[in-house]
Scaffold this active site. Structure first.
Site: not given
Ligand code: SF4
Ligand code: SF4
Lengths: 147, 396
Positions: B141-144
């Protein structure tokens, strides 16, 4: 008096040779046939409990070996990893000879290797892998441990 | 209820524990004390009775947080020593269930399967301080952003780890036999055909819930011995059923109460958390649990004073009835009879064997006794006791 369990393997060439009676005749050994079978490839196997004086037992076994009987000492085949045993008792109901038994009232499980016939049942029953055995020969009991 | 001659509170007992004056005995010792002094005197004398059990308890597992990696990962699949842990909890949280077998396990393809390594063994390895291999994969994901992460970790490297067992400590349990014509491999062990052997699993007179049959003192917040460390009862376990038939002394005549328990893995010991391999059935975990029971009044003295001869165990057929979910108990036997090594079922003498370690259960009860006597283990008062039913009284 000492007692031990052995497995005698008679290859087909010596299968019908009368040897066992000599144990009692020549060496004063009391033997008790625990189980016997002739395997399909015409090999005879006998589980014997031997009782006698220690030196006579030794001589008796040597006599058999000289006559080309393969003698497996069952007490060498199975052992317990003491650290792994939790003394649950799960093996005691299946051990056919009482080699594994509960000591009451503390309910601790003792292993008497001299009563063991290396059937492998405890290896199947123990959830913690505490009963170890060397898979050397075909079993008499069902469900023998196969690694 | 109000007519008790002895009345103590948990707070009073804790005060005594702090001062090193509490009288603590095991449930085994309590049998003789109650018999000798009678319940009223026994309740005056004894403050706490300790219990113990050490048996295979499925429905066990551990929540683990493996800490944030760089770059970060939101794991969707997690394996520990190739045993899958449920990852649908949060980015780096997972739950390793005791019954999960290893990925490449042949299961029962070669029957009976041996199930040599599973979730219970991972938990044992961690608690023993052994290294486990962690593999995590993710979709990113963008954050992970990370898509995979691998590490060799010991328990101390995990940010958090706690045992959380949704159902432990069954109050009583079946004694299993096999009326079919072939050997069967069950979670109750190996059962030979034609009712040739019987397996049972309970620590009987030492068993936690059998010593407080109506759960008067056990519930959320009860502090316990768990896996060699300290844990808590966090509520009734799954399948908790107080409504099971009881004998006159109030003791249930079959599986009834259960508890959900939790505790920090980092204080536990592999002596009391052992991975188990049940031939033909699967993997599990042997869990050690001990519950201290405050003797608030003479009724509690009487409950904790029950012996193996007063605990009835239902005998169930695992050949046909149990798998089909049909039939009732074939008969009842007492735990005292089972412990002799032989019972008579339908006129036939049957060899019995326990699956749960009585000697370890005793060791747990003794350890808990020492902890309380030393003043370092106080009783946790239940904020809400387990769901129960009313007790009509002993009828005398
Ligand atoms: S192998 Fe195990 S079950 Fe078989 S006789 Fe020896 S101790 Fe008993
Ligand atoms: S089943 Fe295994 S752990 Fe249990 S008493 Fe036997 S050898 Fe020990």
């Amino acid at each position: 008096m000492k007692s031990e369990n052995v497995l005698l393997i008679f290859r087909s060439n010596i299968m019908y040779k009368p040897l066992i009676y000599r144990l009692s005749k020549d060496f004063d050994i009391i033997f008790n046939i625990l189980e016997a079978k002739i395997l399909p490839r015409r090999e005879g196997r006998i589980l014997l409990e031997l009782r006698g004086e220690e030196d006579q037992l030794l001589k008796g076994v040597t006599f058999l070996e000289e006559n080309r009987v393969v003698v497996e000492h069952l007490s060498d085949k199975v052992w317990r990893e003491e650290d792994l045993c939790v003394h649950c008792g799960a093996c005691t109901g299946l051990c056919p000879t009482g080699a594994l038994s509960l000591v009451r009232p503390k309910m601790e499980v003792v292993f008497d290797v001299n009563k063991c016939v290396a059937c492998g049942m405890c290896g199947l029953a123990c959830p913690f892998g505490a009963m170890k055995d060397i898979t050397l020969f075909d079993p008499f009991a069902e469900g023998r441990t196969v690694n | 209820m109000s007519q008790f001659k002895v009345k103590k509170t948990v707070a009073e007992i804790n005060e005594k524990i702090k001062q090193g004056q509490a009288v603590v005995v095991t449930a085994e010792e309590m049998i003789g004390i109650t018999k000798e002094l009678g319940p009223v005197q026994a309740a005056r004398k004894v403050d706490v009775v300790t219990t113990g059990t050490f048996g295979i308890m499925c429905s066990s597992g551990a929540f683990l947080n493996f800490g944030h990696a760089k770059p970060r990962i939101k794991a969707s699949r997690v394996y520990l020593n190739r045993v899958e842990a449920y990852a649908g909890v949060a980015a780096v949280d997972c739950y390793i269930g005791a019954a999960q077998p290893r990925e490449d396990d042949p299961l029962n393809k070669v029957f009976p399967g041996r199930f040599r390594y599973g979730g219970g063994h991972v938990i044992e390895d961690l608690v023993a301080g052994r290294e486990v291999h962690l593999e995590a994969t993710a979709y990113g994901t963008d954050c992970y952003p990370s898509r995979s992460h691998e590490a060799r970790m010991k328990l101390k490297d995990f940010r958090d780890g706690f045992l959380f067992n949704p159902r432990n400590g069954y109050q009583n349990y079946n004694c299993a036999v096999n009326l079919s014509k072939k050997t069967i491999y069950t979670y109750m062990g190996i059962l030979r055909p034609d009712c040739s052997n019987a397996n049972y699993s309970t620590s009987g007179q030492l068993s936690p819930l059998l010593n407080d049959p109506f759960y008067r003192t056990i519930g959320i917040g009860t502090r316990i011995f768990l896996g060699g460390g300290i844990g808590y009862v966090v509520g009734p376990g799954t399948q908790h059923d107080p409504g099971v038939k009881r004998s006159e002394n109030g003791v249930v005549m079959g599986g009834a109460g259960t508890i959900a328990v939790m505790g920090n893995l980092k204080g536990m010991s592999s002596k009391f958390l052992r991975g188990a391999s049940i031939t033909g059935y699967g993997c599990s975990l042997n869990v050690g649990i001990g519950i201290p029971i405050p003797i608030l009044d003479e009724e509690m003295a009487r409950f904790t004073g029950i012996s193996d001869d007063e605990i009835f165990v239902p005998v169930a057929d695992y050949g046909y009835d149990y798998p089909e979910g049909s039939g009732g108990p074939l008969t009842h036997v007492t735990y005292g009879q089972l412990k002799t090594g032989e019972v008579t079922i339908d006129g036939k003498k049957v060899t019995t064997a326990p699956l749960s370690s009585y000697s370890a259960a005793l060791e747990i009860a003794e350890t808990l006794k020492d902890w309380i006597r030393s003043g370092k283990f106080l009783l946790g008062e239940a904020q809400e006791t387990l769901p129960s039913i009313a007790f009509e009284g002993f009828g005398d």
